[in-house]
Write a protein that holds these residues in place. Structure first.
Motif, PDB file in Angstrom:
ATOM      1  N   THR A 150       0.823  -1.211   0.000  1.00 11.15           N
ATOM      2  CA  THR A 150       0.000   0.000   0.000  1.00 11.15           C
ATOM      3  C   THR A 150       0.857   1.261   0.000  1.00 11.15           C
ATOM      4  N   LEU A 187       1.428   1.923  -3.594  1.00 12.37           N
ATOM      5  CA  LEU A 187       0.157   2.362  -4.165  1.00 12.37           C
ATOM      6  C   LEU A 187      -0.089   3.833  -3.867  1.00 12.37           C
ATOM      7  N   SER A 236       5.217   2.247  -9.594  1.00  6.75           N
ATOM      8  CA  SER A 236       4.361   1.107  -9.936  1.00  6.75           C
ATOM      9  C   SER A 236       5.194  -0.053 -10.463  1.00  6.75           C
ATOM     10  N   TYR A 271      -0.198  -8.069  -7.694  1.00  3.99           N
ATOM     11  CA  TYR A 271      -0.874  -7.124  -6.804  1.00  3.99           C
ATOM     12  C   TYR A 271      -1.729  -6.203  -7.670  1.00  3.99           C
ATOM     13  N   PRO A 275      -4.234  -3.964  -7.328  1.00 12.10           N
ATOM     14  CA  PRO A 275      -4.532  -2.534  -7.150  1.00 12.10           C
ATOM     15  C   PRO A 275      -3.514  -1.591  -7.798  1.00 12.10           C
ATOM     16  N   MET A 325      -4.143  -0.039 -11.469  1.00 12.96           N
ATOM     17  CA  MET A 325      -4.941   1.159 -11.722  1.00 12.96           C
ATOM     18  C   MET A 325      -4.020   2.375 -11.778  1.00 12.96           C
ATOM     19  N   ASN A 326      -3.175   2.536 -10.767  1.00 17.35           N
ATOM     20  CA  ASN A 326      -2.246   3.666 -10.741  1.00 17.35           C
ATOM     21  C   ASN A 326      -1.286   3.607 -11.929  1.00 17.35           C
ATOM     22  N   ILE A 366      -6.726  -5.895 -14.386  1.00 16.76           N
ATOM     23  CA  ILE A 366      -7.712  -5.797 -13.307  1.00 16.76           C
ATOM     24  C   ILE A 366      -9.040  -6.383 -13.768  1.00 16.76           C
ATOM     25  N   ASP A 381     -11.699  -8.711 -12.022  1.00 14.47           N
ATOM     26  CA  ASP A 381     -12.798  -7.925 -11.457  1.00 14.47           C
ATOM     27  C   ASP A 381     -13.557  -7.226 -12.588  1.00 14.47           C
ATOM     28  N   ASN A 398     -15.602  -3.804 -12.213  1.00 15.38           N
ATOM     29  CA  ASN A 398     -14.947  -2.640 -11.632  1.00 15.38           C
ATOM     30  C   ASN A 398     -15.225  -1.430 -12.525  1.00 15.38           C
ATOM     31  N   CYS A 410     -12.235   1.049 -13.291  1.00 16.22           N
ATOM     32  CA  CYS A 410     -11.269   0.420 -14.176  1.00 16.22           C
ATOM     33  C   CYS A 410     -11.839   0.286 -15.588  1.00 16.22           C
TER      34      CYS A 410
END
Length: 133
Positions: free
Chosen positions: A25, A28, A47, A57, A59, A62-63, A84, A88, A91, A94
């Motif tokens: 995190t 992130l 990233s 990982y 999440p 997205m970044n 992602i 998912d 989402n 996303c």
């Protein structure tokens, strides 16, 4: 950075990563701060650093995708968002970013772009159609 708070946060996250490289995190949040303060190159770099440690990982994608998009790397951004969506598919944020950056691809067909818009509509608009005035 626009604020002293952002500078303090950047240093805090860097220290956290130095002392605990598996504190995902921190990467992130650091990437998010860099991107928010118009440093997409650093956001992408942070990233990538995390992806070298743990490419699963989700999440961070997205970044990473947002940073890549800001750098004009739409193909790579689309690929990041697709990672992602594979896990998912509902989402909204996303899928919206995925759709947005697909519009900048030079090799996408009008048919494929239509299909992506239609899929977004089915997943995220149609469920609310009955409540529209």
């Amino acid at each position: 950075y626009d604020t002293a708070g952002a500078r303090v946060a950047v240093e805090a996250y860097k220290k956290c990563i130095k002392f605990n490289p598996k504190k995902y995190t921190a990467y992130l949040n650091l990437a998010a701060i860099y991107h928010r303060h118009s440093n997409a190159e650093m956001a992408a770099s942070v990233s990538r650093d995390l992806l070298k440690i743990n490419k699963n990982y989700l999440p961070i994608y997205m970044n990473y995708g947002l940073a890549l998009g800001s750098l004009g790397k739409s193909h790579e951004a689309v690929d990041a968002f697709a990672r992602i969506l594979a896990k998912d598919p509902n989402n909204l944020r996303c899928r919206s970013n995925h759709l947005f950056y697909n519009q900048y691809l030079d090799d996408i067909s009008p048919r494929k772009l239509y299909e992506l818009h239609s899929e977004w509509n089915v997943r995220h608009a149609d469920p609310y159609r009955s409540s529209w005035p």
